[in-house]
Design a protein around this motif. Structure first.
Motif, PDB file in Angstrom:
ATOM      1  N   MET A 124       0.838  -1.194   0.000  1.00  0.00           N
ATOM      2  CA  MET A 124       0.000   0.000   0.000  1.00  0.00           C
ATOM      3  C   MET A 124       0.874   1.245   0.000  1.00  0.00           C
ATOM      4  N   GLY A 125       0.401   2.291  -0.642  1.00  0.00           N
ATOM      5  CA  GLY A 125       1.104   3.562  -0.689  1.00  0.00           C
ATOM      6  C   GLY A 125       0.596   4.380  -1.855  1.00  0.00           C
ATOM      7  N   THR A 126       0.964   5.647  -1.893  1.00  0.00           N
ATOM      8  CA  THR A 126       0.554   6.492  -3.016  1.00  0.00           C
ATOM      9  C   THR A 126       1.310   6.071  -4.264  1.00  0.00           C
ATOM     10  N   PHE A 127       0.972   6.697  -5.383  1.00  0.00           N
ATOM     11  CA  PHE A 127       1.640   6.354  -6.640  1.00  0.00           C
ATOM     12  C   PHE A 127       3.086   6.845  -6.629  1.00  0.00           C
ATOM     13  N   CYS A 128       3.929   6.141  -7.347  1.00  0.00           N
ATOM     14  CA  CYS A 128       5.349   6.490  -7.545  1.00  0.00           C
ATOM     15  C   CYS A 128       6.228   6.320  -6.304  1.00  0.00           C
ATOM     16  N   VAL A 129       5.809   5.531  -5.320  1.00  0.00           N
ATOM     17  CA  VAL A 129       6.666   5.324  -4.154  1.00  0.00           C
ATOM     18  C   VAL A 129       7.570   4.107  -4.323  1.00  0.00           C
ATOM     19  N   GLY A 130       7.305   3.289  -5.360  1.00  0.00           N
ATOM     20  CA  GLY A 130       8.160   2.134  -5.631  1.00  0.00           C
ATOM     21  C   GLY A 130       7.615   0.812  -5.146  1.00  0.00           C
ATOM     22  N   LYS A 131       6.301   0.696  -5.008  1.00  0.00           N
ATOM     23  CA  LYS A 131       5.706  -0.562  -4.540  1.00  0.00           C
ATOM     24  C   LYS A 131       6.030  -1.709  -5.500  1.00  0.00           C
ATOM     25  N   SER A 132       5.795  -1.494  -6.773  1.00  0.00           N
ATOM     26  CA  SER A 132       6.070  -2.541  -7.776  1.00  0.00           C
ATOM     27  C   SER A 132       7.561  -2.851  -7.837  1.00  0.00           C
ATOM     28  N   ALA A 133       8.383  -1.822  -7.757  1.00  0.00           N
ATOM     29  CA  ALA A 133       9.839  -2.020  -7.806  1.00  0.00           C
ATOM     30  C   ALA A 133      10.321  -2.839  -6.607  1.00  0.00           C
ATOM     31  N   LEU A 134       9.739  -2.622  -5.444  1.00  0.00           N
ATOM     32  CA  LEU A 134      10.096  -3.412  -4.266  1.00  0.00           C
ATOM     33  C   LEU A 134       9.749  -4.887  -4.476  1.00  0.00           C
ATOM     34  N   ILE A 135       8.568  -5.135  -5.021  1.00  0.00           N
ATOM     35  CA  ILE A 135       8.157  -6.519  -5.282  1.00  0.00           C
ATOM     36  C   ILE A 135       9.106  -7.179  -6.273  1.00  0.00           C
ATOM     37  N   MET A 136       9.419  -6.480  -7.372  1.00  0.00           N
ATOM     38  CA  MET A 136      10.304  -7.064  -8.383  1.00  0.00           C
ATOM     39  C   MET A 136      11.706  -7.285  -7.830  1.00  0.00           C
ATOM     40  N   GLN A 137      12.179  -6.404  -6.981  1.00  0.00           N
ATOM     41  CA  GLN A 137      13.489  -6.585  -6.359  1.00  0.00           C
ATOM     42  C   GLN A 137      13.467  -7.820  -5.460  1.00  0.00           C
ATOM     43  N   PHE A 138      12.379  -8.020  -4.733  1.00  0.00           N
ATOM     44  CA  PHE A 138      12.253  -9.161  -3.832  1.00  0.00           C
ATOM     45  C   PHE A 138      12.123 -10.477  -4.602  1.00  0.00           C
ATOM     46  N   ILE A 139      11.289 -10.482  -5.632  1.00  0.00           N
ATOM     47  CA  ILE A 139      10.997 -11.720  -6.372  1.00  0.00           C
ATOM     48  C   ILE A 139      12.052 -12.041  -7.432  1.00  0.00           C
TER      49      ILE A 139
END
Length: 189
Positions: free
Chosen positions: A7-22
Motif C-alpha cells: 500500500m502507498g501512493t503512486f510512484c513510491v516504488g511498490k512494484s519495484a520493491l516486489i520485483m526486487q524481492f521476487i
C-alpha cells in the motif's frame, strides 16, 4: 501461505520493491499499477512458505480495488518514498483506512521508507521511526534500486503475521480450555 498487500501512493516504488524481492532486479521505467498479483516461494524460520502478494494502486480513482485488496490481505507493507513528503503524510490516511476495513487496530503492518538511495531526501529516518512507533509497528528503510532492506521488509512482515497467528491460536486455546473446564470461575460472562 501468507497474503501480503503493498500500500502507498503512486510512484513510491511498490512494484519495484516486489520485483526486487521476487526477481532481484530493478524496474527502471514507471508503469502505473492498477492491481497486480504475484506468487513467491520463500523460507521463513526454516519452513517453506508461499507468499501471495497484491500490488495495490496508488491512484485515488481506483480506491474500491485497493479496499478489496485490504479486505483480502492479512499483512501489509505500508510504503512511502523518502523524497516525497505527500506520500509520507498519506501514510496516516492509509493506516486509518486499513484499520476501518479490517475492523481492528491489530493488523500486521510494516512501515517501509523506500528510495533511501536518493540524494534529495525530505523525510528523515527519525520521522518515519516516530510514525511507526506511534502505530506500534516495525519500520524498515529500503531501496528497490540497490536492494537494501527489501528482503528484511518482507521477512519482518511475515514475522508480524506469524506473531499475530500465534496470539490468535493461544487465545482460541485459552477459550476452549475455559469452556472445557465448566466451572463458573473460568467462564467469561
Amino acid at each position: 501461505m501468507y497474503k501480503l498487500a503493498m500500500m502507498g501512493t503512486f510512484c513510491v516504488g511498490k512494484s519495484a520493491l516486489i520485483m526486487q524481492f521476487i526477481e532481484d532486479c530493478f524496474l527502471t521505467e514507471y508503469d502505473p499499477t492498477i492491481q497486480d498479483f504475484y506468487r513467491q516461494q520463500t523460507v521463513v524460520d526454516g519452513e517453506q512458505c508461499q507468499l501471495d502478494i497484491v500490488d495495490t494502486t496508488g491512484i485515488e480513482a481506483f480506491c474500491p480495488m485497493r479496499d478489496k485488496s485490504i479486505r483480502w490481505g492479512e499483512g501489509f507493507l505500508l510504503v512511502y518514498a523518502v523524497n516525497d513528503r505527500h506520500s509520507f503524510e498519506n501514510v496516516n490516511v492509509l493506516w486509518d483506512r486499513l484499520q476501518i476495513l479490517k475492523g481492528t487496530k491489530h493488523v500486521p503492518v510494516v512501515l517501509v521508507a523506500n528510495k533511501v538511495d536518493v540524494t534529495n531526501r525530505v523525510v528523515h529516518r527519525t520521522q518515519g521511526q516516530e510514525v511507526a512507533r506511534s502505530f506500534g509497528i516495525p519500520y524498515v528503510e529500503t531501496s528497490a534500486k540497490t536492494g537494501q532492506g527489501v528482503e528484511q521488509a518482507f521477512h519482518e512482515l511475515m514475522g508480524e503475521i506469524h506473531r499475530m497467528r500465534s496470539e490468535e491460536l493461544n487465545s482460541d486455546l485459552n477459550t476452549k480450555q475455559r469452556e472445557a473446564c465448566g466451572c463458573k470461575c473460568c467462564t467469561i460472562q
